[in-house]
Design a protein around this motif. Structure first.
Motif, mmCIF file in Angstrom:
data_model
loop_
_atom_site.group_PDB
_atom_site.id
_atom_site.type_symbol
_atom_site.label_atom_id
_atom_site.label_comp_id
_atom_site.label_asym_id
_atom_site.label_seq_id
_atom_site.Cartn_x
_atom_site.Cartn_y
_atom_site.Cartn_z
ATOM 1 N N GLY A 55 3.221 -4.083 -7.087
ATOM 2 C CA GLY A 55 3.798 -2.778 -6.765
ATOM 3 C C GLY A 55 5.028 -2.555 -7.614
ATOM 4 N N SER A 104 10.166 3.475 -8.344
ATOM 5 C CA SER A 104 9.608 4.163 -7.171
ATOM 6 C C SER A 104 10.293 5.491 -6.882
ATOM 7 C CB SER A 104 9.690 3.259 -5.935
ATOM 8 O OG SER A 104 8.929 2.109 -6.154
ATOM 9 N N GLY A 124 2.322 -1.687 -11.358
ATOM 10 C CA GLY A 124 1.619 -1.235 -10.149
ATOM 11 C C GLY A 124 0.718 -0.065 -10.468
ATOM 12 N N ARG A 164 1.750 4.600 -6.004
ATOM 13 C CA ARG A 164 0.783 3.839 -5.201
ATOM 14 C C ARG A 164 -0.562 4.513 -5.371
ATOM 15 N NH1 ARG A 164 -0.089 7.993 -1.875
ATOM 16 N NH2 ARG A 164 1.608 9.464 -1.827
ATOM 17 N N GLY A 190 0.792 -1.227 0.000
ATOM 18 C CA GLY A 190 0.000 0.000 0.000
ATOM 19 C C GLY A 190 0.826 1.280 0.000
ATOM 20 N N LEU A 213 8.041 0.719 -0.762
ATOM 21 C CA LEU A 213 8.272 0.667 -2.216
ATOM 22 C C LEU A 213 9.568 1.378 -2.575
ATOM 23 C CD1 LEU A 213 4.641 1.426 -3.461
ATOM 24 C CD2 LEU A 213 5.846 -0.756 -3.659
ATOM 25 N N GLU A 227 4.131 4.187 0.275
ATOM 26 C CA GLU A 227 5.290 4.488 -0.549
ATOM 27 C C GLU A 227 6.615 4.068 0.071
ATOM 28 O OE1 GLU A 227 3.069 6.511 0.651
ATOM 29 O OE2 GLU A 227 3.894 8.321 1.573
#
Ligand code: AMP
Ligand code: GLY
Length: 421
Positions: A91, A97, A264, A285, A69, A74, A71
């Motif tokens: 993800g 990211s 993701g 996300r 879920g 990630l 950040e």
């Protein structure tokens, strides 16, 4: 399937809720979860920064699919780590990211691929930043480079406010600051634009508008989000095409040219000026609270969506949506986003009369000895779906008033741009 969701906010409660509706799911875990996820999943109290312990739990519990879920894990590479250990995970990887983890990474992509965004400068020293600001036009936007939970952004009206912002950032208010971003103020209306991408193809998720400022009329300090509604009133086919052509496709291309494939949710925070999109920021996300307004509109099984994404099969999936207007109001602890107290009892939750179009998602809550206690600045999310935003807002406010939590406050004007114009 055995599923595990990682995170503990309203977003993760909403994800757990939609997963729990899937007939394909035999067992649901949430790490670490909150008092809301506990009603749908087994909460597992592990630190989400401890990837090794998480891996051990996932292997021991024979988890088939993990959904990340928030950040922070990630950005710290949890997807790379779990995939390298043969865990199926939804993800983006660490390289992708950085779109959220580093504002300068994203700005440099914007420059290279001609993505419309605010003009900007990147500075590494306090003196240089202040020298530049002396000759700048105000208002101006000043940002810390790393993750700051939505709070590392200042909109400064004059040089003295800007100086304070620069000092706070370089003095470490949002962690060690090596770079600072100074950017042109875009005077438009914001929109959150979501896609889901499997590395080959992507599908649009719904749009939303979020209210980040703490006070009514979008005034005051930035927060993680005080409420949201979906869909955004700004979206139209022409704008959608521009967003895809000018912003989404070049970004996916940039990631691909780094040798990576984006997998993701990708959330573009946009400013819209005269039907033209400008990228303000990327998140890797779902948004929070946007997710809580969007997911209840899904008709398609969320597990089918996650599986199609992980199996690179999104092309063959038709994501279907309900047509209602969804609106979310966040009930916060008094004092948020500055100082607030935790562990304030919330009773009454079980006495609220919810229709099938009302949802309460927990954010900062925990359960102790059969009592629900507050455990964060953003505590509960009240979401209602109806044929109009006005009715949805009325329903959400009615439920908050019924709850009558003494330590809470909320914005009564969520959706004002679309409801009260
Ligand atoms: P960010 O964390 O980059 O999304 O910024 C937080 C909020 O600050 C955004 O949602 C906007 O409301 C505002 N903001 C950021 N950048 C700009 C900009 N260049 N012009 C106007 N407002 C901005
Ligand atoms: N609602 C803003 C965010 O999730 O970043």
């Amino acid at each position: 399937m055995i599923i595990c969701v990682i995170g503990s906010g309203g977003r993760e409660h909403a994800i757990c809720k939609m997963i729990s509706l899937s007939p394909k799911v035999s067992k649901l875990y949430c790490i670490p979860g909150n008092a809301g996820t506990q009603q749908l999943a087994e909460n597992i109290n592990l630190n989400i920064d401890n990837f090794e312990k998480i891996l051990k739990f996932l292997k021991d519990s024979k988890v088939d699919l993990v959904i990340i879920g928030p950040e922070k894990p990630l950005v710290n590479g949890i997807v790379d780590y779990l995939e390298n250990n043969n865990i199926k995970v939804f993800g983006p990887k660490k390289i992708s990211s950085q779109l959220e983890g580093s504002k300068t990474f994203t700005k440099n992509i914007c420059k290279k691929y001609n993505i419309p965004t605010a003009n900007f400068g990147i500075f590494e020293k306090k003196e240089n930043t202040l020298n530049f600001l002396k000759n700048s036009k105000f208002p101006i936007v000043i940002k810390a480079d790393g993750l700051a939970a939505g709070k590392g952004v200042y909109i400064s009206k004059n040089f003295s406010e800007a100086t304070e912002a620069v000092n706070e950032i370089f003095d470490g208010k949002f962690g060690k600051a090596e770079k600072i971003l100074v950017e042109e103020f875009l005077n438009g209306e914001e929109m959150s634009f979501f896609i889901i991408c499997d590395g080959k193809n992507f599908k649009l998720f719904k749009t939303a508008q979020d209210h980040k400022r703490v006070n009514e009329g979008d005034e005051g300090k930035n927060t993680g989000g005080m409420g949201a509604y979906s869909p955004s009133g700004l979206i139209n086919k022409n704008l959608e095409n521009k967003i895809i052509e000018k912003i989404i496709l070049p970004t996916l291309k940039a990631i691909e040219e780094m040798g990576e494939k984006y997998k993701g949710f990708l959330y573009a925070g946009l400013m819209i000026l005269d039907n033209e999109p400008f990228l303000i920021e990327y998140n890797v996300r779902m948004g929070d609270p946007e997710c809580q307004t969007i997911l209840p509109l899904l008709k398609t099984d969320l597990i089918d969506i996650f599986n199609a994404c992980c199996d690179q099969n999104l092309e063959n999936l038709n994501i279907k949506w309900r047509e209602e207007k969804s609106l979310c109001i966040v009930l916060c602890s008094k004092g948020y986003p500055e100082n607030f107290i935790n562990n304030v009892k919330i009773d009454n939750l079980n006495n609220l009369e919810l229709s099938s179009n009302d949802f309460i998602f927990h954010a900062g809550t925990k359960e102790e000895k059969n009592e629900i206690l507050s455990n964060g600045g953003r505590v509960l999310n009240f979401v209602s779906l109806s044929s109009s935003f006005k009715v949805s807002r009325k329903r959400a406010i009615k439920l908050i008033n019924q709850l009558n939590w003494k330590n809470g406050f909320f914005r009564k004007d969520i959706g004002f741009r679309i409801i009260d114009k």
